[in-house]
Design a protein around this motif. Structure first.
Motif, short mmCIF file in Angstrom:
data_model
loop_
_atom_site.label_atom_id
_atom_site.label_comp_id
_atom_site.label_asym_id
_atom_site.label_seq_id
_atom_site.Cartn_x
_atom_site.Cartn_y
_atom_site.Cartn_z
N TYR A 87 0.82 -1.21 0.00
CA TYR A 87 0.00 0.00 0.00
C TYR A 87 0.85 1.25 0.00
O TYR A 87 0.37 2.34 -0.25
N GLY A 88 2.13 1.11 0.27
CA GLY A 88 3.05 2.24 0.25
C GLY A 88 3.87 2.23 -1.02
O GLY A 88 3.44 1.75 -2.06
N HIS A 89 5.07 2.75 -0.91
CA HIS A 89 5.99 2.80 -2.03
C HIS A 89 6.90 1.57 -1.99
O HIS A 89 7.13 0.99 -0.95
N MET A 90 7.41 1.21 -3.16
CA MET A 90 8.39 0.14 -3.25
C MET A 90 9.65 0.72 -3.85
O MET A 90 9.59 1.39 -4.89
N ILE A 91 10.78 0.49 -3.16
CA ILE A 91 12.04 1.09 -3.58
C ILE A 91 13.09 -0.01 -3.75
O ILE A 91 13.34 -0.78 -2.83
N LEU A 92 13.68 -0.06 -4.94
CA LEU A 92 14.82 -0.93 -5.20
C LEU A 92 16.05 -0.04 -5.25
O LEU A 92 16.19 0.79 -6.16
N ASN A 93 16.91 -0.18 -4.26
CA ASN A 93 18.11 0.64 -4.21
C ASN A 93 19.20 0.05 -5.10
O ASN A 93 18.99 -0.96 -5.77
N SER A 94 20.37 0.68 -5.13
CA SER A 94 21.41 0.30 -6.08
C SER A 94 21.75 -1.19 -6.00
O SER A 94 21.95 -1.73 -4.93
N ASN A 95 21.75 -1.81 -7.16
CA ASN A 95 22.10 -3.23 -7.32
C ASN A 95 21.19 -4.17 -6.54
O ASN A 95 21.60 -5.28 -6.20
N ALA A 96 19.97 -3.75 -6.25
CA ALA A 96 18.98 -4.62 -5.61
C ALA A 96 18.26 -5.44 -6.67
O ALA A 96 18.14 -5.01 -7.82
N THR A 111 10.23 2.97 -7.20
CA THR A 111 11.50 3.64 -7.51
C THR A 111 12.55 2.59 -7.83
O THR A 111 12.77 1.68 -7.04
N LEU A 112 13.18 2.74 -8.99
CA LEU A 112 14.24 1.84 -9.44
C LEU A 112 15.53 2.64 -9.50
O LEU A 112 15.69 3.53 -10.34
N ASN A 113 16.45 2.35 -8.60
CA ASN A 113 17.73 3.06 -8.56
C ASN A 113 18.79 2.32 -9.38
O ASN A 113 18.59 1.19 -9.81
N LYS A 132 3.55 6.32 -9.54
CA LYS A 132 4.52 6.60 -10.60
C LYS A 132 5.65 5.58 -10.56
O LYS A 132 5.91 4.99 -9.52
N VAL A 133 6.33 5.45 -11.69
CA VAL A 133 7.58 4.70 -11.75
C VAL A 133 8.69 5.73 -11.91
O VAL A 133 8.68 6.54 -12.83
N ILE A 134 9.63 5.71 -10.96
CA ILE A 134 10.74 6.65 -10.95
C ILE A 134 12.03 5.87 -11.21
O ILE A 134 12.35 4.94 -10.47
N LYS A 135 12.74 6.22 -12.28
CA LYS A 135 13.99 5.53 -12.62
C LYS A 135 15.15 6.48 -12.41
O LYS A 135 15.24 7.53 -13.06
N ASN A 136 16.02 6.13 -11.46
CA ASN A 136 17.22 6.91 -11.16
C ASN A 136 18.43 6.12 -11.63
O ASN A 136 18.96 5.30 -10.91
N THR A 144 8.75 -12.33 -18.91
CA THR A 144 7.42 -12.17 -19.48
C THR A 144 6.44 -11.79 -18.38
O THR A 144 6.39 -12.47 -17.35
N TYR A 145 5.68 -10.72 -18.61
CA TYR A 145 4.73 -10.25 -17.60
C TYR A 145 3.66 -9.40 -18.26
O TYR A 145 3.84 -8.90 -19.37
N VAL A 146 2.57 -9.21 -17.55
CA VAL A 146 1.52 -8.30 -17.96
C VAL A 146 1.59 -7.09 -17.04
O VAL A 146 1.55 -7.23 -15.82
N ASP A 147 1.71 -5.90 -17.64
CA ASP A 147 1.74 -4.63 -16.90
C ASP A 147 0.38 -3.99 -17.11
O ASP A 147 0.14 -3.36 -18.12
N THR A 148 -0.51 -4.15 -16.13
CA THR A 148 -1.91 -3.75 -16.32
C THR A 148 -2.11 -2.26 -16.58
O THR A 148 -3.06 -1.87 -17.26
N ASN A 149 -1.22 -1.41 -16.06
CA ASN A 149 -1.35 0.04 -16.27
C ASN A 149 -0.26 0.61 -17.17
O ASN A 149 -0.10 1.82 -17.24
N ASN A 150 0.49 -0.27 -17.84
CA ASN A 150 1.56 0.14 -18.77
C ASN A 150 2.51 1.16 -18.15
O ASN A 150 2.84 2.17 -18.76
N LYS A 151 3.01 0.86 -16.95
CA LYS A 151 3.91 1.78 -16.26
C LYS A 151 5.38 1.43 -16.45
O LYS A 151 6.23 2.30 -16.34
N LEU A 152 5.68 0.16 -16.68
CA LEU A 152 7.08 -0.24 -16.84
C LEU A 152 7.54 -0.06 -18.26
O LEU A 152 8.66 0.08 -18.57
#
Length: 152
Positions: A87-96, A111-113, A132-136, A144-152
């Motif tokens: 329900y919150g944010h999901m953050i992948l930090n460097s090399n995660a 957030t994808l770092n 949102k999808v934030i790419k740093n 293979t996956y389905v992205d239901t809201n076309n965010k990736l």
């Protein structure tokens, strides 16, 4: 859980549990495997160089406090076979790394770092991102996956 220092040596502690459990928060410092259903009302942290193997259903956060997040920190891995709802944010930090075989719903932002990786296993994975999808920096998304809201 975590690294324990004893007589100048590091020992990795590996823990495995199962069933249905509700917790305030989760901090993984080494290796944790869970089979079943797990709910964390606050943050979930897979700390640096740790591994969280989740087989079943993982729920993180609450709609009342979306600022709690699911953090996959530097060099760590969240390996999910099942369903994740955050329900919150999901953050992948460097090399995660985040390996998924199942369904992921993120109500907050993703957030994808730099150097982070999402790998979808199999052919039936679904991801739904409401925020949102934030790419740093450069990150990698494979499989293979389905992205239901076309965010990736």
């Amino acid at each position: 859980m975590g690294f324990k220092k004893r007589a100048g040596r590091h020992r990795i502690q590996t823990l495995a549990f199962g069933g249905t459990k509700s917790l305030k928060g989760i901090n993984v410092n080494s290796v944790l495997t869970w089979c079943g259903a797990l709910t964390a009302s606050e943050a979930v942290n897979v700390n640096s160089n740790a591994t969280f193997n989740m087989y079943g259903k993982l729920y993180q956060g609450s709609q009342q406090n979306p600022w709690n997040s699911l953090n996959i920190n530097s060099g760590s891995l969240l390996n999910l076979e099942g369903d994740l709802t955050t329900y919150g944010h999901m953050i992948l930090n460097s090399n995660a790394s985040f390996k998924v075989k199942g369904n992921v719903t993120i109500f907050g932002d993703l957030t994808l770092n730099e150097g982070s990786k999402i790998e979808f296993i199999g052919t039936k994975s679904v991801i739904t991102i409401r925020g949102k999808v934030i790419k740093n920096g450069k990150s990698t998304i494979t499989g293979t996956y389905v992205d239901t809201n076309n965010k990736l």
